[in-house]
Design a protein around this motif. Structure first.
Motif, PDB file in Angstrom:
ATOM      1  N   TYR A  10       0.848  -1.182   0.000  1.00  0.00           N
ATOM      2  CA  TYR A  10       0.000   0.000   0.000  1.00  0.00           C
ATOM      3  C   TYR A  10       0.890   1.240   0.000  1.00  0.00           C
ATOM      4  N   ILE A  12       0.274   5.651   0.121  1.00  0.00           N
ATOM      5  CA  ILE A  12      -0.548   6.861   0.067  1.00  0.00           C
ATOM      6  C   ILE A  12       0.394   8.038  -0.100  1.00  0.00           C
ATOM      7  N   LYS A  15      -0.644  14.376  -4.215  1.00  0.00           N
ATOM      8  CA  LYS A  15      -0.462  14.626  -5.639  1.00  0.00           C
ATOM      9  C   LYS A  15       0.791  15.474  -5.864  1.00  0.00           C
ATOM     10  N   ASN A  38      -7.943  -0.160 -12.282  1.00  0.00           N
ATOM     11  CA  ASN A  38      -8.778   0.855 -11.648  1.00  0.00           C
ATOM     12  C   ASN A  38      -9.932   0.176 -10.931  1.00  0.00           C
ATOM     13  N   LEU A  39     -10.497   0.866  -9.990  1.00  0.00           N
ATOM     14  CA  LEU A  39     -11.567   0.310  -9.171  1.00  0.00           C
ATOM     15  C   LEU A  39     -12.731  -0.158 -10.038  1.00  0.00           C
ATOM     16  N   LEU A  84      -4.151  12.643  -9.135  1.00  0.00           N
ATOM     17  CA  LEU A  84      -5.254  11.981  -8.435  1.00  0.00           C
ATOM     18  C   LEU A  84      -5.752  10.764  -9.203  1.00  0.00           C
ATOM     19  N   SER A  87      -4.587   6.896  -8.844  1.00  0.00           N
ATOM     20  CA  SER A  87      -5.001   5.982  -7.778  1.00  0.00           C
ATOM     21  C   SER A  87      -5.556   4.703  -8.396  1.00  0.00           C
ATOM     22  N   ARG A 109      -1.433  -1.106  -3.946  1.00  0.00           N
ATOM     23  CA  ARG A 109      -2.594  -0.201  -4.004  1.00  0.00           C
ATOM     24  C   ARG A 109      -2.110   1.219  -3.744  1.00  0.00           C
ATOM     25  N   LEU A 110      -2.206   2.050  -4.762  1.00  0.00           N
ATOM     26  CA  LEU A 110      -1.770   3.449  -4.657  1.00  0.00           C
ATOM     27  C   LEU A 110      -2.980   4.353  -4.472  1.00  0.00           C
ATOM     28  N   THR A 111      -2.882   5.203  -3.466  1.00  0.00           N
ATOM     29  CA  THR A 111      -3.884   6.240  -3.253  1.00  0.00           C
ATOM     30  C   THR A 111      -3.194   7.592  -3.328  1.00  0.00           C
ATOM     31  N   VAL A 112      -3.663   8.434  -4.224  1.00  0.00           N
ATOM     32  CA  VAL A 112      -3.109   9.787  -4.369  1.00  0.00           C
ATOM     33  C   VAL A 112      -4.131  10.766  -3.814  1.00  0.00           C
ATOM     34  N   VAL A 113      -3.698  11.567  -2.845  1.00  0.00           N
ATOM     35  CA  VAL A 113      -4.636  12.484  -2.174  1.00  0.00           C
ATOM     36  C   VAL A 113      -4.240  13.943  -2.446  1.00  0.00           C
TER      37      VAL A 113
END
Lengths: 113, 112
Positions: A10, A12, A15, A38-39, A84, A87, A109-113
């Protein structure tokens, strides 16, 4: 057999920051793939390596994405700067010359906030 | 262009009931076809594959799939579903360049 190993599991980031993913394929597998999922979607190929040569990178957004496979074994995928929309889950897979199926890693799992 | 269609986004079956997940492909030559399963937070695990020969393919975990060229289909079946089968299922075709093209996936829920 260890399977395809990916790290980190994981990530996070904010941006505009850089990020890198690492993949260690199954020993002896000369073909390595990076897919993005992608989701709610199926995975889509970003880049395919035969040994150390990138033979299909047509789907890789080259303005911000780069990849390398030094010595035809491990591979890294980098995003700089992240947006963003990046993600997603980034999956690495490898296969042998006889194409007896692909083996996927657990993904990052990449999350860009 | 090559493509894979999984018409069902989500399917719910009762435990012990039979299962069929649909997959249609578009590919000019003889396809290499795959079914993968993905549990939450996990990578994809190969269930079975078809390259040539017998059109009924047996896979792991009691799954089978039948290649029907006339219908451009490769449907996945299991005679009796277990609660542990709840997951996302992906059908894929490999093109001549060695690229896997995936469908959108079918999410399977299993009722007790």
């Amino acid at each position: 057999e260890a399977g395809v190993v990916q790290s980190p599991r994981y990530k996070i980031i904010e941006k505009k920051q850089p990020v890198a993913f690492w993949c260690n394929p199954i020993s002896g597998h000369n073909t390595l793939y990076w897919y993005r999922q992608n989701l709610g979607q199926g995975p889509e190929l970003l880049i395919r390596y035969e040994n150390e040569e990138a033979v299909d990178d047509s789907q890789l957004p080259k303005d911000r994405f780069s990849a390398e496979r030094l010595k035809g074994v491990d591979s890294t995928l980098k995003i700089q700067p992240a947006e963003l929309g990046d993600s997603a889950v980034y999956l690495c897979a490898s296969s042998s010359r006889d194409r007896d199926g692909y083996t996927f890693g657990s993904g990052t799992r990449l999350t860009v906030v | 262009a090559q493509s894979v269609t999984q018409p069902d986004i989500h399917i719910t079956v009762s435990e012990g009931a039979s299962l069929e997940l649909r997959c249609n492909y578009s590919y000019g030559a003889t396809p290499y076809l795959f079914w993968y399963v993905q549990s939450p937070g996990q990578g994809l695990q190969l269930l079975l594959k078809y390259f040539s020969g017998d059109t009924l393919v047996q896979g792991i975990k009691g799954f089978e799939a039948e290649f029907k060229r006339s219908q451009s289909s490769f449907n996945l079946r299991k005679p009796s579903v277990h609660w542990s089968d709840a997951a996302e299922y992906f059908c894929a075709v490999e093109n001549q360049g060695g690229k896997l093209i995936f469908g959108q996936g079918t999410e399977l829920s299993v009722k007790p």
